[in-house]
Design a protein around this motif. Structure first.
Motif, PDB file in Angstrom:
ATOM      1  N   TRP A 132      48.493  51.009  26.724  1.00 31.93           N
ATOM      2  CA  TRP A 132      47.927  51.388  28.443  1.00 31.93           C
ATOM      3  C   TRP A 132      47.149  52.754  27.651  1.00 31.93           C
ATOM      4  O   TRP A 132      46.504  52.636  28.188  1.00 31.93           O
ATOM      5  N   LYS A 133      47.890  53.850  27.920  1.00 27.08           N
ATOM      6  CA  LYS A 133      47.771  54.728  27.716  1.00 27.08           C
ATOM      7  C   LYS A 133      46.431  54.835  27.012  1.00 27.08           C
ATOM      8  O   LYS A 133      44.728  55.606  27.207  1.00 27.08           O
TER       9      LYS A 133
ATOM     10  N   ALA B 157      44.366  52.200  26.560  1.00 25.27           N
ATOM     11  CA  ALA B 157      43.183  51.757  26.999  1.00 25.27           C
ATOM     12  C   ALA B 157      42.592  52.542  28.320  1.00 25.27           C
ATOM     13  O   ALA B 157      41.718  52.201  28.688  1.00 25.27           O
ATOM     14  N   LEU B 158      43.543  53.427  29.013  1.00 24.12           N
ATOM     15  CA  LEU B 158      43.393  54.345  29.685  1.00 24.12           C
ATOM     16  C   LEU B 158      41.953  54.931  29.129  1.00 24.12           C
ATOM     17  O   LEU B 158      41.081  55.750  29.713  1.00 24.12           O
ATOM     18  N   GLU B 159      42.063  54.963  27.969  1.00 26.90           N
ATOM     19  CA  GLU B 159      40.879  56.049  27.203  1.00 26.90           C
ATOM     20  C   GLU B 159      39.893  55.940  27.008  1.00 26.90           C
ATOM     21  O   GLU B 159      39.045  56.476  27.308  1.00 26.90           O
ATOM     22  N   ARG B 160      39.845  54.538  26.730  1.00 26.57           N
ATOM     23  CA  ARG B 160      38.934  54.109  25.834  1.00 26.57           C
ATOM     24  C   ARG B 160      37.742  53.414  27.373  1.00 26.57           C
ATOM     25  O   ARG B 160      37.251  53.788  27.583  1.00 26.57           O
ATOM     26  N   LEU B 161      38.729  53.401  29.271  1.00 28.20           N
ATOM     27  CA  LEU B 161      37.925  53.333  30.198  1.00 28.20           C
ATOM     28  C   LEU B 161      37.687  54.613  30.547  1.00 28.20           C
ATOM     29  O   LEU B 161      36.607  54.641  31.339  1.00 28.20           O
TER      30      LEU B 161
ATOM     31  N   ASP C 186      45.296  52.431  37.636  1.00 26.32           N
ATOM     32  CA  ASP C 186      46.566  52.957  38.295  1.00 26.32           C
ATOM     33  C   ASP C 186      47.674  53.400  37.556  1.00 26.32           C
ATOM     34  O   ASP C 186      48.846  53.734  38.247  1.00 26.32           O
ATOM     35  N   LYS C 187      47.917  52.581  36.432  1.00 25.99           N
ATOM     36  CA  LYS C 187      48.797  52.657  35.628  1.00 25.99           C
ATOM     37  C   LYS C 187      49.402  54.542  34.401  1.00 25.99           C
ATOM     38  O   LYS C 187      49.868  55.309  34.826  1.00 25.99           O
TER      39      LYS C 187
ATOM     40  N   PHE D 296      47.680  57.299  36.127  1.00 30.90           N
ATOM     41  CA  PHE D 296      47.905  57.736  37.708  1.00 30.90           C
ATOM     42  C   PHE D 296      49.701  57.665  37.955  1.00 30.90           C
ATOM     43  O   PHE D 296      49.924  59.022  37.874  1.00 30.90           O
ATOM     44  N   GLU D 297      50.402  56.803  37.875  1.00 28.83           N
ATOM     45  CA  GLU D 297      51.238  56.198  37.873  1.00 28.83           C
ATOM     46  C   GLU D 297      52.470  56.976  37.067  1.00 28.83           C
ATOM     47  O   GLU D 297      53.782  57.543  37.286  1.00 28.83           O
ATOM     48  N   ASN D 298      52.059  56.898  35.936  1.00 31.09           N
ATOM     49  CA  ASN D 298      53.268  57.889  34.899  1.00 31.09           C
ATOM     50  C   ASN D 298      52.614  58.476  34.424  1.00 31.09           C
ATOM     51  O   ASN D 298      53.098  59.908  33.439  1.00 31.09           O
ATOM     52  N   GLY D 299      51.648  60.118  35.424  1.00 27.02           N
ATOM     53  CA  GLY D 299      51.588  61.285  34.930  1.00 27.02           C
ATOM     54  C   GLY D 299      50.727  61.051  33.666  1.00 27.02           C
ATOM     55  O   GLY D 299      50.447  62.306  33.465  1.00 27.02           O
ATOM     56  N   TRP D 300      49.452  59.903  33.392  1.00 30.35           N
ATOM     57  CA  TRP D 300      48.392  60.278  32.415  1.00 30.35           C
ATOM     58  C   TRP D 300      47.208  61.120  32.925  1.00 30.35           C
ATOM     59  O   TRP D 300      46.992  61.561  31.498  1.00 30.35           O
ATOM     60  N   ILE D 301      46.701  60.758  33.981  1.00 28.16           N
ATOM     61  CA  ILE D 301      45.877  61.586  34.506  1.00 28.16           C
ATOM     62  C   ILE D 301      46.159  63.384  34.951  1.00 28.16           C
ATOM     63  O   ILE D 301      47.129  63.369  36.169  1.00 28.16           O
ATOM     64  N   LYS D 302      45.686  63.790  34.412  1.00 26.79           N
ATOM     65  CA  LYS D 302      46.530  65.712  34.755  1.00 26.79           C
ATOM     66  C   LYS D 302      44.859  66.164  34.887  1.00 26.79           C
ATOM     67  O   LYS D 302      43.231  66.122  34.363  1.00 26.79           O
TER      68      LYS D 302
END
Length: 498
Positions: free
Chosen positions: A85-86, A88-92, A134-135, A137-143
């Protein structure tokens, strides 16, 4: 791609939605993401299709086909299938500044052009996209990403909708100092006030605004540029100005009885409803209350659907939505083949709610309002309509013809006009001295420059009413052009050349 044989093994699963009869008792988001295991199955359905048409992002048959911001959809589908998932977030985030918005309110033209959709239901791209962010933000990956250096260049952006926010985000990351001016009391533009809370929770918008503020962007609200601060003041104070004011000039209905009380523009109805909800949970009374009233919405689009959903939550007595076009077919027709956007009949959230509450779809097709009748006090009392037939002339052009004997009278105490937008408001453009055509700022796509040096335009103000993904595309692209204008070349990526 996901699993090589996944498209044969798994079927499409619809995102979770709260019961239509339950959700009309509150203003919370009606939809929710699928569980992780279900989303991994959906990611597995992404095919090894060779050419990912979901990327294409172009106009075809008058509608958008594929993703205008060219999201790397197969890549993050594959990563979700693998449980990464992390990554995937970077690619998005490489292509989309605000997946939490598009994952909720975009009509998903990417799914319409999904290769799997030639013969089967498309991959659940939109639901996967929403869950990825949403994951995050929930997991604190977005800073907060604080730029290491500042260029000393200052940019003013007028309008805080998706185009304004996207350009602000990009230019701030390039090291420029960005100030966003918004005439409303809260940033977000149509994201904040034009889209009801049940489709896009305002906590989601506020979360993003807070992050952009932490990253160094200044938001100046309650400031109507052209009145509270002049165009000349902005041009003198900033090195560049971007007009992202949207296409907020609503198209009116020229019809007998239009002046009756109780007739409002749809966007006005939605805006003050959301503001009252945010300010006081409707305790201030500063909104149009349709409780126990007969409501008619004129216009068959998404804004009209949002009016239907809002009136249902206010416990209206009845609600009907008029549209001038015939009901869409259940499946693609021969002149609407893949990969064009599928113009097919669907039951949107608002219509599902109305059907559950009143036992029928609120939409009336091929109907034209002939006149509005008011009572002795000047309040709207009823609408008179006639059915229309859509015909094609010898040159292939469509036209409408009245059907005799189909006249009907509809009771109504409130009427909301949702027949689209004519373009951007002109007074501000005149003050800046920028040229316009058809109520849109004249600025070529790819350049975004107006006739005034240092003044740019993007989003609906430039292209007319459009999709949120086009607004983000234009916000990213204008940022690149402004960066190059200020620095000689740009460090920012181009959506066009990903």
């Amino acid at each position: 791609m996901g699993k090589a044989t996944g498209f044969m093994e798994f079927t499409r699963e619809k995102g979770k939605e709260r019961s239509p009869l339950t959700r009309t008792n509150d203003w919370n988001e009606y939809s929710a993401p699928l569980a992780d295991d279900a989303l991994r199955r959906q990611g597995a359905r992404c095919m090894d299709c060779g050419t990912p048409f979901c990327h294409m992002g172009m106009e075809l048959q008058g509608t958008t086909t594929g993703c205008p911001i060219h999201n790397l959809i197969p890549e993050w589908n594959d990563l979700v299938y693998r449980g990464q998932w992390k990554e995937a977030l970077e690619r998005l985030l490489k292509t989309n500044n605000f997946p939490e918005f598009t994952g909720r309110v975009c009509p998903a033209p990417c799914e319409g052009s999904c290769t799997l959709a030639i013969s089967d239901p498309a991959v659940s791209i939109k639901n996967i996209e929403r869950t990825i962010i949403d994951k995050g933000f929930e997991n604190g990956w977005i800073k907060p990403r604080i730029p290491a250096k500042r260029t000393g260049k200052k940019i003013a952006i007028i309008g805080s909708g998706p185009a304004g926010l996207a350009s602000a985000d990009q230019l701030n990351q390039a090291g420029h100092s960005v100030t966003v001016y918004e005439r409303s009391d809260r940033p977000g533009g149509l994201l904040m006030y034009g889209i009801p809370n049940m489709k896009l929770g305002k906590d989601v918008v506020e979360r993003r605004i807070k992050l952009l503020t932490q990253e160094g962007i200044d938001f100046v609200t309650n400031t109507d540029v052209g009145k509270d601060i002049t165009a000349d003041e902005l041009k003198n104070k900033y090195d560049a100005v971007i007009l992202c004011t949207g296409a907020q000039k609503q198209r009116d209905l020229a019809i007998e009885g239009r002046e009756a009380n109780g007739i409002h523009f749809a966007m006005d109805y939605l805006t003050i409803s959301t503001k009252s909800f945010l300010d006081s949970n409707f305790q201030d009374g500063n909104y149009i209350d349709t409780k126990d009233k007969d409501v008619i919405v004129i216009g068959g689009g998404d804004t009209g659907a949002d009016c239907v959903a809002t009136a249902l939550r206010q416990k209206c007595r009845s609600v009907v939505q008029f549209g001038k076009h015939p009901q869409l077919p259940a499946a693609r027709t021969s002149d609407n083949m893949w990969p064009a956007y599928p113009n097919i009949f669907t039951l949107d959230y608002a219509y599902e709610e109305a059907q559950m509450q009143f036992g029928k779809d609120p939409r009336q097709y091929s109907i034209q309002t002939k006149k509005i009748v008011k009572d002795k006090s000047g309040n709207v009392k009823e609408l008179h309509t006639i059915q229309m037939k859509k015909l094609k002339d010898g040159n292939g052009r469509y036209y409408f013809e009245e059907v005799p004997g189909t006249e009907k009278v509809w009771p109504a105490q409130y009427v909301f006009i949702a027949i689209g937008f004519e373009g951007t408001e002109q007074p501000l453009l005149k003050q800046f001295g920028v040229h316009s055509a058809n109520n849109k700022v004249k600025a070529a796509y790819g350049k975004f420059t107006t006739n005034v040096d240092g003044v740019f335009a993007a989003g609906d103000a430039r292209r007319g009413q459009s999709l949120i993904v086009w607004a983000i595309n234009e916000g990213r692209e204008v940022a690149r052009e402004v960066d190059a204008f200020l620095m000689g070349s740009s460090v920012l990526p181009s959506s066009v050349h990903q």
